[in-house]
Design a protein around this motif. Structure first.
Motif, PDB file in Angstrom:
ATOM      1  N   SER A 297     -46.232 -15.028 -11.783  1.00  0.00           N
ATOM      2  CA  SER A 297     -46.954 -16.337 -11.376  1.00  0.00           C
ATOM      3  C   SER A 297     -46.572 -16.579  -9.918  1.00  0.00           C
ATOM      4  O   SER A 297     -45.327 -16.597  -9.423  1.00  0.00           O
ATOM      5  CB  SER A 297     -46.114 -17.300 -12.363  1.00  0.00           C
ATOM      6  OG  SER A 297     -46.547 -18.709 -11.813  1.00  0.00           O
TER       7      SER A 297
ATOM      8  N   ARG B 195     -39.377 -19.116 -18.491  1.00  0.00           N
ATOM      9  CA  ARG B 195     -38.041 -19.843 -18.835  1.00  0.00           C
ATOM     10  C   ARG B 195     -37.534 -19.481 -20.223  1.00  0.00           C
ATOM     11  O   ARG B 195     -36.358 -18.842 -20.266  1.00  0.00           O
ATOM     12  CB  ARG B 195     -38.448 -21.446 -18.720  1.00  0.00           C
ATOM     13  CG  ARG B 195     -38.629 -21.854 -17.257  1.00  0.00           C
ATOM     14  CD  ARG B 195     -38.550 -23.482 -17.539  1.00  0.00           C
ATOM     15  NE  ARG B 195     -39.096 -24.181 -18.555  1.00  0.00           N
ATOM     16  CZ  ARG B 195     -40.333 -24.717 -18.440  1.00  0.00           C
ATOM     17  NH1 ARG B 195     -41.122 -24.652 -17.288  1.00  0.00           N
ATOM     18  NH2 ARG B 195     -40.823 -25.220 -19.386  1.00  0.00           N
TER      19      ARG B 195
ATOM     20  N   THR C 150     -42.145 -24.590  -9.648  1.00  0.00           N
ATOM     21  CA  THR C 150     -42.205 -24.658 -11.323  1.00  0.00           C
ATOM     22  C   THR C 150     -42.041 -23.194 -11.958  1.00  0.00           C
ATOM     23  O   THR C 150     -42.633 -22.386 -11.477  1.00  0.00           O
ATOM     24  CB  THR C 150     -43.547 -25.373 -11.642  1.00  0.00           C
ATOM     25  OG1 THR C 150     -43.584 -26.747 -10.950  1.00  0.00           O
ATOM     26  CG2 THR C 150     -43.454 -25.408 -13.159  1.00  0.00           C
TER      27      THR C 150
ATOM     28  N   PRO D 285     -42.931 -21.141 -15.030  1.00  0.00           N
ATOM     29  CA  PRO D 285     -43.700 -21.238 -16.168  1.00  0.00           C
ATOM     30  C   PRO D 285     -42.862 -21.176 -17.600  1.00  0.00           C
ATOM     31  O   PRO D 285     -41.780 -20.641 -17.811  1.00  0.00           O
ATOM     32  CB  PRO D 285     -44.658 -20.104 -16.107  1.00  0.00           C
ATOM     33  CG  PRO D 285     -44.700 -19.882 -14.455  1.00  0.00           C
ATOM     34  CD  PRO D 285     -43.305 -20.139 -14.084  1.00  0.00           C
ATOM     35  N   PRO D 286     -43.165 -21.927 -18.653  1.00  0.00           N
ATOM     36  CA  PRO D 286     -42.523 -21.879 -19.782  1.00  0.00           C
ATOM     37  C   PRO D 286     -42.138 -20.370 -20.324  1.00  0.00           C
ATOM     38  O   PRO D 286     -41.224 -20.154 -20.648  1.00  0.00           O
ATOM     39  CB  PRO D 286     -43.467 -22.599 -20.587  1.00  0.00           C
ATOM     40  CG  PRO D 286     -44.201 -23.636 -19.817  1.00  0.00           C
ATOM     41  CD  PRO D 286     -44.329 -22.846 -18.634  1.00  0.00           C
TER      42      PRO D 286
ATOM     43  N   ARG E  25     -38.878 -27.481 -13.032  1.00  0.00           N
ATOM     44  CA  ARG E  25     -38.702 -27.105 -11.568  1.00  0.00           C
ATOM     45  C   ARG E  25     -37.405 -26.879 -11.077  1.00  0.00           C
ATOM     46  O   ARG E  25     -36.475 -27.415 -11.668  1.00  0.00           O
ATOM     47  CB  ARG E  25     -39.298 -28.370 -10.815  1.00  0.00           C
ATOM     48  CG  ARG E  25     -40.777 -28.586 -11.201  1.00  0.00           C
ATOM     49  CD  ARG E  25     -41.335 -29.746 -10.327  1.00  0.00           C
ATOM     50  NE  ARG E  25     -40.697 -30.874 -10.656  1.00  0.00           N
ATOM     51  CZ  ARG E  25     -40.733 -32.163 -10.407  1.00  0.00           C
ATOM     52  NH1 ARG E  25     -41.851 -32.357  -9.709  1.00  0.00           N
ATOM     53  NH2 ARG E  25     -40.057 -33.037 -10.802  1.00  0.00           N
TER      54      ARG E  25
ATOM     55  N   GLU F 200     -46.520 -19.336  -6.829  1.00  0.00           N
ATOM     56  CA  GLU F 200     -46.164 -20.487  -6.674  1.00  0.00           C
ATOM     57  C   GLU F 200     -45.948 -20.783  -5.044  1.00  0.00           C
ATOM     58  O   GLU F 200     -45.394 -20.052  -4.652  1.00  0.00           O
ATOM     59  CB  GLU F 200     -44.829 -21.044  -7.597  1.00  0.00           C
ATOM     60  CG  GLU F 200     -44.810 -20.609  -8.737  1.00  0.00           C
ATOM     61  CD  GLU F 200     -45.434 -21.768  -9.573  1.00  0.00           C
ATOM     62  OE1 GLU F 200     -45.718 -22.840  -9.351  1.00  0.00           O
ATOM     63  OE2 GLU F 200     -46.050 -21.024 -10.720  1.00  0.00           O
TER      64      GLU F 200
END
Length: 143
Positions: free
Chosen positions: A77, A94, A88, A90-91, A15, A79
């Motif tokens: 994404s 990232r 957050t 997302p993986p 986050r 949010e």
């Protein structure tokens, strides 16, 4: 308008606390997606919708338009910032941007960009001289 440079940290849950100056504009929701140069773009929801409509104006027969739209949307994404103004990441996003704990978040007008701090420092040092040398002929009507 989103302006400035900030140095937040990514927490253990992936986050990010939004910079205080961005919070009001981004409070109703954001869309995170792949940016160019391996950063992440952060759009207010309404601006993201405008960008998608502009991209969709490209003819279906435009391969570069199809490619860009696919990459832009497949990583997106949506949010809603929580009560502490955190979103957050997302993986997969990232990983795409190579984000570590130390981040740089910049305002880029209608969007924010999230960069790994080291990647931003490298980009900035490589581009600053070109920025200083920019002439009117490069960006017509700039000055």
């Amino acid at each position: 308008m989103l302006l400035g440079t900030y140095a937040p940290k990514l927490d253990d849950k992936g986050r990010l606390i939004l910079p205080a100056k961005f919070r009001e504009e981004l409070s109703r929701g954001v869309v995170l997606t792949r940016g160019q140069e391996r950063c992440l773009y952060v759009f207010p929801e309404e601006e993201f919708a405008r960008q998608v409509e502009r991209i969709r104006e490209a003819p279906l027969t435009s391969k570069s338009g199809r490619d860009f739209l696919r990459l832009f949307l497949s990583g997106a994404s949506d949010e809603i910032p929580d009560k502490q103004s955190r979103v957050t990441i997302p993986p997969a996003l990232r990983e795409y941007a190579g984000l570590n704990r130390e981040l740089t978040v910049i305002g880029a007008g209608t969007r924010a960009e999230i960069w790994d701090h080291g990647a931003w420092e490298t980009y900035y040092s490589e581009k600053e001289q070109g920025f200083s040398d920019t002439e009117e002929e490069v960006i017509p009507g700039l000055f």
